[in-house]
Design a protein around this motif. Structure first.
Motif, mmCIF file in Angstrom:
data_model
loop_
_atom_site.group_PDB
_atom_site.id
_atom_site.type_symbol
_atom_site.label_atom_id
_atom_site.label_comp_id
_atom_site.label_asym_id
_atom_site.label_seq_id
_atom_site.Cartn_x
_atom_site.Cartn_y
_atom_site.Cartn_z
ATOM 1 N N LEU A 184 0.852 -1.186 0.000
ATOM 2 C CA LEU A 184 0.000 0.000 0.000
ATOM 3 C C LEU A 184 0.891 1.240 0.000
ATOM 4 N N TYR A 208 -7.002 -1.699 1.803
ATOM 5 C CA TYR A 208 -6.211 -0.733 1.039
ATOM 6 C C TYR A 208 -5.101 -1.396 0.236
ATOM 7 N N ALA A 209 -5.186 -2.685 0.035
ATOM 8 C CA ALA A 209 -4.160 -3.390 -0.741
ATOM 9 C C ALA A 209 -4.086 -2.811 -2.153
ATOM 10 N N GLN A 267 -3.540 0.272 -2.931
ATOM 11 C CA GLN A 267 -4.135 1.606 -2.993
ATOM 12 C C GLN A 267 -3.365 2.583 -2.117
ATOM 13 N N ALA A 272 -3.197 4.781 1.029
ATOM 14 C CA ALA A 272 -3.815 4.748 2.354
ATOM 15 C C ALA A 272 -3.380 5.927 3.210
ATOM 16 N N GLU A 317 -6.685 7.962 -3.763
ATOM 17 C CA GLU A 317 -7.507 6.853 -4.237
ATOM 18 C C GLU A 317 -8.145 7.196 -5.574
#
Length: 256
Positions: free
Chosen positions: A2, A28-29, A31, A33, A67
């Protein structure tokens, strides 16, 4: 992996030891965070010491540091607003206020039992005791909510200790269960299959254009979509794609 502040971390092994649970990190893998990291950790300098050994690289200059489903300008505005609020000291707790809150909860809870003990279990004392007890239980829920967010004391351990007293002892619910679900809710609010508050089908309903379009593929035919802002969760299990709810076509007054 992440991303936090444009730095990439491999949290595959660390996620199992994460104090907030592995599921929050797994949401949140792959992505960014950053905002969740800032919101969940008060002592960021301490946490960053553990992140050093997990660092595996940085984002390329052309990669966005937010995101994909969020608008950059809006996100920057919220980050600026958060910094302003912190600088103004609006997030600093008032210990006297929370002391009075806890004291009045104990008084209401004790009063509910004392009314029945002193006046008996006739109809009027029973209603009075039930009113005291109900108000106390509802207020305890919100008080332990603040404790669960570590918003009362500076040190998390004191928040956790008092939260266990309120929710475990006075309400009869496990604090670990509530924290596990509520942390996920704030990590991915209104994201279907990631926010536990939405995983209540088939008893409740959901609002939102994104989710409604997804459900309408299996439920609605021959009718205009704008008339279907409320859909049952019955057919959502057919859809495997995760989606975040975007509330549309509804006014603030109707929400309240």
């Amino acid at each position: 992996w992440l991303v936090i502040d444009r730095k990439v971390y491999d949290v595959s092994r660390f996620s199992k030891q994460h104090p907030g649970g592995s599921r929050v990190i797994s949401h949140y893998a792959g992505q960014d965070a950053t905002d969740a990291f800032v919101a969940f950790h008060n002592d960021k300098s301490l946490v960053k010491k553990y992140l050093r050994s997990l660092l595996i690289g940085e984002l390329a200059p052309d990669q966005p540091s937010f995101e994909s489903n969020k608008k950059k300008s809006l996100l920057e505005d919220f980050r600026e607003l958060r910094c302003t609020i912190e600088q103004m000291g609006l997030l600093r707790p008032n210990y006297f206020f929370f002391f009075l809150i806890f004291l009045h909860l104990l008084v209401l809870d004790a009063a509910s039992w004392l009314v029945l003990w002193y006046f008996g279990i006739s109809f009027v004392p029973f209603l009075a005791g039930m009113a005291f007890f109900t108000i106390a239980q509802i207020q305890m829920g919100w008080f332990q909510h603040d404790l669960g967010h570590c918003s009362v004391f500076r040190k998390p351990r004191w928040n956790r200790l008092l939260q266990m007293v309120v929710i475990n002892v006075l309400k009869g619910l496990p604090a670990s269960w509530w924290n596990h679900l509520h942390n996920q809710h704030h990590a991915k609010p209104n994201c279907f299959r990631k926010d536990p508050d939405l995983n209540m089908h088939p008893l409740l309903f959901s609002l939102g254009k994104t989710l409604s379009v997804e459900v309408s593929m299996g439920l609605v035919s021959g009718l205009p979509l704008p008339h279907y802002n409320v859909f049952s969760f019955f057919s959502l299990e057919r859809r495997r794609r995760s989606s975040c709810l975007t509330i549309t076509n509804i006014s603030i007054s109707s929400v309240s």
